[in-house]
Design an enzyme around this catalytic site. Structure first.
Site, mmCIF file in Angstrom:
data_model
loop_
_atom_site.group_PDB
_atom_site.id
_atom_site.type_symbol
_atom_site.label_atom_id
_atom_site.label_comp_id
_atom_site.label_asym_id
_atom_site.label_seq_id
_atom_site.Cartn_x
_atom_site.Cartn_y
_atom_site.Cartn_z
ATOM 1 N N LYS A 171 2.096 -17.527 69.526
ATOM 2 C CA LYS A 171 1.039 -17.337 68.527
ATOM 3 C C LYS A 171 -0.291 -17.601 69.202
ATOM 4 O O LYS A 171 -0.361 -18.376 70.154
ATOM 5 C CB LYS A 171 1.222 -18.332 67.376
ATOM 6 C CG LYS A 171 0.535 -17.900 66.110
ATOM 7 C CD LYS A 171 1.431 -16.997 65.295
ATOM 8 C CE LYS A 171 0.709 -16.376 64.135
ATOM 9 N NZ LYS A 171 1.651 -15.662 63.236
ATOM 10 N N ASP A 188 -2.480 -11.219 62.458
ATOM 11 C CA ASP A 188 -2.180 -12.273 61.492
ATOM 12 C C ASP A 188 -3.437 -12.318 60.608
ATOM 13 O O ASP A 188 -4.167 -11.321 60.541
ATOM 14 C CB ASP A 188 -1.900 -13.614 62.217
ATOM 15 C CG ASP A 188 -1.293 -14.675 61.291
ATOM 16 O OD1 ASP A 188 -0.086 -14.604 61.029
ATOM 17 O OD2 ASP A 188 -2.036 -15.555 60.816
ATOM 18 N N GLY A 234 -3.440 -14.541 47.688
ATOM 19 C CA GLY A 234 -4.024 -13.746 48.760
ATOM 20 C C GLY A 234 -4.399 -12.364 48.246
ATOM 21 O O GLY A 234 -4.105 -12.005 47.087
ATOM 22 N N PHE A 235 -5.048 -11.580 49.103
ATOM 23 C CA PHE A 235 -5.344 -10.178 48.735
ATOM 24 C C PHE A 235 -5.362 -9.313 49.993
ATOM 25 O O PHE A 235 -5.899 -8.214 50.011
ATOM 26 C CB PHE A 235 -6.667 -10.064 47.967
ATOM 27 C CG PHE A 235 -7.894 -10.448 48.774
ATOM 28 C CD1 PHE A 235 -8.305 -11.775 48.851
ATOM 29 C CD2 PHE A 235 -8.643 -9.482 49.438
ATOM 30 C CE1 PHE A 235 -9.425 -12.123 49.598
ATOM 31 C CE2 PHE A 235 -9.768 -9.828 50.182
ATOM 32 C CZ PHE A 235 -10.157 -11.154 50.261
ATOM 33 N N VAL A 253 -0.445 -8.690 53.517
ATOM 34 C CA VAL A 253 0.877 -9.103 53.033
ATOM 35 C C VAL A 253 0.965 -8.918 51.518
ATOM 36 O O VAL A 253 1.939 -8.351 50.993
ATOM 37 C CB VAL A 253 1.183 -10.562 53.441
ATOM 38 C CG1 VAL A 253 2.546 -10.983 52.925
ATOM 39 C CG2 VAL A 253 1.120 -10.719 54.957
ATOM 40 N N ALA A 254 -0.081 -9.375 50.799
ATOM 41 C CA ALA A 254 -0.113 -9.214 49.343
ATOM 42 C C ALA A 254 -0.031 -7.729 48.986
ATOM 43 O O ALA A 254 0.745 -7.323 48.116
ATOM 44 C CB ALA A 254 -1.395 -9.828 48.779
ATOM 45 N N TRP A 255 -0.796 -6.916 49.688
ATOM 46 C CA TRP A 255 -0.840 -5.473 49.425
ATOM 47 C C TRP A 255 0.549 -4.834 49.559
ATOM 48 O O TRP A 255 0.996 -4.086 48.673
ATOM 49 C CB TRP A 255 -1.856 -4.833 50.403
ATOM 50 C CG TRP A 255 -1.813 -3.360 50.503
ATOM 51 C CD1 TRP A 255 -2.303 -2.465 49.591
ATOM 52 C CD2 TRP A 255 -1.289 -2.580 51.592
ATOM 53 N NE1 TRP A 255 -2.102 -1.188 50.040
ATOM 54 C CE2 TRP A 255 -1.482 -1.231 51.258
ATOM 55 C CE3 TRP A 255 -0.667 -2.914 52.801
ATOM 56 C CZ2 TRP A 255 -1.070 -0.199 52.110
ATOM 57 C CZ3 TRP A 255 -0.269 -1.897 53.642
ATOM 58 C CH2 TRP A 255 -0.467 -0.548 53.297
HETATM 59 O O1 2IT Z 1 3.554 -14.459 61.220
HETATM 60 C C1 2IT Z 1 3.997 -13.380 61.662
HETATM 61 O O2 2IT Z 1 5.213 -13.166 61.779
HETATM 62 C C2 2IT Z 1 3.038 -12.363 62.073
HETATM 63 N N1 2IT Z 1 1.831 -12.586 61.938
HETATM 64 C C3 2IT Z 1 3.492 -11.081 62.697
HETATM 65 C C4 2IT Z 1 3.763 -11.253 64.158
HETATM 66 C C5 2IT Z 1 4.080 -9.995 64.906
HETATM 67 O O3 2IT Z 1 4.232 -10.093 66.136
HETATM 68 O O4 2IT Z 1 4.180 -8.910 64.317
#
Ligand code: 2IT
Length: 444
Positions: A126, A166, A237-238, A241-243
């Site tokens: 990350k 992210d 959230g908006f 992910v929410a979408w």
């Molecule tokens: O938290 C997650 O799994 C992501 N932000 C996606 C990570 C990715 O490599 O697609």
């Protein structure tokens, strides 16, 4: 066992003072796997858990850039290369003012188990920066991304470390980062995922985290003889992910009534559907990081400075950030009739909230529920390696298969009477493969 669990945690805290989010993420996993670890002297002798909580490598760097007024700005960049037992480091980049080493270590640690659960060959990593895209122009975001990649490029590669998006990093940022990597290396390669469709991206990647989370929630419901059709859902959230989650919930006949941002939450009792879902993309592109304009646009209720968990619903799906559901929220949800919480955000619930759900409703953690995002990143890597693009149906079918298998893994390792302990199921299920791979690869 020689070391007891309290000693293990105390050692961790001593070696990583102040890294509270990281401690929270590790404690949850260690509590889940400790019994299993205790029965496996092979793991203990090889100090598998002790090695797992130490990132293989942490890179921190200066990111200088010039804003539109000509002023020099300095941010901090990071990449935590946590574990490469199962494949190249893989995980997103987060650009947000709240980013610290502790947050990226918790995310990288979780990512290792999540990626293992997907069954695809990906290690865990990350990265990100305390740079906030809020209020920045496109030009400023591009210059920041270029400066960030000017250092990061020497540490990553399609067989080494493959970042993605992210919070604060979407298609636009991935484009700027990719362009700079390509320029520096003179190589067009799958070094990032979440790319645009015309230049190596995969169909369904933007939707994948939300779609996968809803597929997972459906499996949880089906096990209980229920279905998402006809159910009311609160989402926080908006963003992306929410979408994705809202689009899939609508398609399956459910109704989403909330969204949220740092400014508060909106309650739309008619349901967030049609044009309203597309509007979320406009909100994100505006770089303002507020949700209130939705209420003005569609005549919905806006509640300032509060989270959406006080709204009575059948199902809750946090889709924003860590620790966004606390004990008070958890009690409020359950009191108002919520029977299931599927966490689409990473570590969306505090440890206290998770403890409360354990004895009340069905709860599943982010590392299982939201694994569809990184899973389709893995499929993007496969397509890049083969230099082909799969059709939408193929990617979606694979995503559905992966979410089904993750749910099976959780059920398999998480049996607890009639209930499923999804926390234990996800943690032990993710742990076993990483542990076996580390054992096979020797002391490295
Ligand atoms: O938290 C997650 O799994 C992501 N932000 C996606 C990570 C990715 O490599 O697609």
């Amino acid at each position: 066992m020689k070391t007891d669990i309290n000693e293990f945690i105390a050692n961790l805290e001593r070696r990583t003072p102040g890294e509270n989010e990281f401690h929270q993420a590790v404690e949850e996993v260690v509590e889940s796997v400790w019994g299993f670890y205790g029965k496996n002297p092979r793991y203990q002798r090889a100090k598998i858990l002790e090695r797992m909580v130490e990132p293989e490598r942490v890179i921190m760097f200066r990111v200088p850039w010039v804003d539109d007024r000509g002023e020099v700005q300095i941010n901090r960049g990071y990449r935590v290369e946590f574990n490469s037992a199962l494949g190249p480091y893989k995980g997103g980049l987060r650009f947000h003012a709240s980013v610290t080493l502790s947050i990226l270590k918790f995310l990288g640690f979780e990512q290792t188990f999540k990626n293992s659960l997907t069954t695809l060959p990906m290690g865990g990593g990350k990265g990100g920066s305390d740079f906030s895209p809020k209020g920045k122009t496109d030009g400023e975001i591009m210059r920041f991304c270029q400066s960030f990649m000017t250092e990061l490029y020497r540490h990553i590669g399609p067989n080494t470390d493959v970042p993605a998006g992210d919070i604060g990093v979407g298609g636009r940022e991935i484009g700027y980062l990719f362009g700079q990597y390509k320029r520096l290396k003179n190589e067009f390669t799958g070094v990032l995922t979440g790319k645009g469709l015309a230049w190596g991206g995969s169909l369904i990647r933007p939707e994948a985290t939300g779609f996968g989370a809803v597929y997972f929630a459906q499996h949880m419901l089906h096990r209980l003889g229920k279905d998402i059709a006809g159910q009311t859902v609160s989402v926080s959230g908006f963003g992306n992910v929410a979408w994705g989650a809202i689009s899939k919930i609508n398609e399956l006949g459910g109704k989403v009534v909330t969204l949220s941002g740092p400014d508060g939450y909106i309650y739309d009792k008619e349901g967030i559907a049609g044009d309203k879902v597309d509007y979320l993309l406009e909100l994100r592109a505006s770089n303002n990081d507020i949700v209130e304009p939705y209420a003005e646009e569609f005549g919905a209720k806006f509640v300032a400075d509060k989270r959406p968990w006080e709204v009575p619903v059948d199902i809750a799906m946090p889709c924003a950030t860590e620790n966004e559901v606390g004990l008070v929220d958890a009690k409020e949800l359950v009191k108002n009739g919520c029977t299931l919480l599927a966490e689409a955000s990473n570590m969306g619930c505090t440890a206290e909230a998770v403890g409360y759900f354990h004895n009340t409703i069905d709860y599943a953690p982010g590392k299982a529920v939201n694994a569809g995002g990184v899973a389709v990143s893995g499929l993007e890597m496969s397509q890049n390696s083969m230099r082909i693009n799969w059709p939408r149906e193929e990617v979606d079918a694979r995503l559905q298969g992966i979410m089904h298998d993750i749910h099976d893994t959780c059920v398999n390792y998480g049996k607890n009477g009639a209930k499923i302990d999804y926390v234990k199921g996800a943690n032990v299920g993710g742990f076993v493969k990483v542990a076996e791979a580390m054992l096979a690869q020797g002391v490295v």
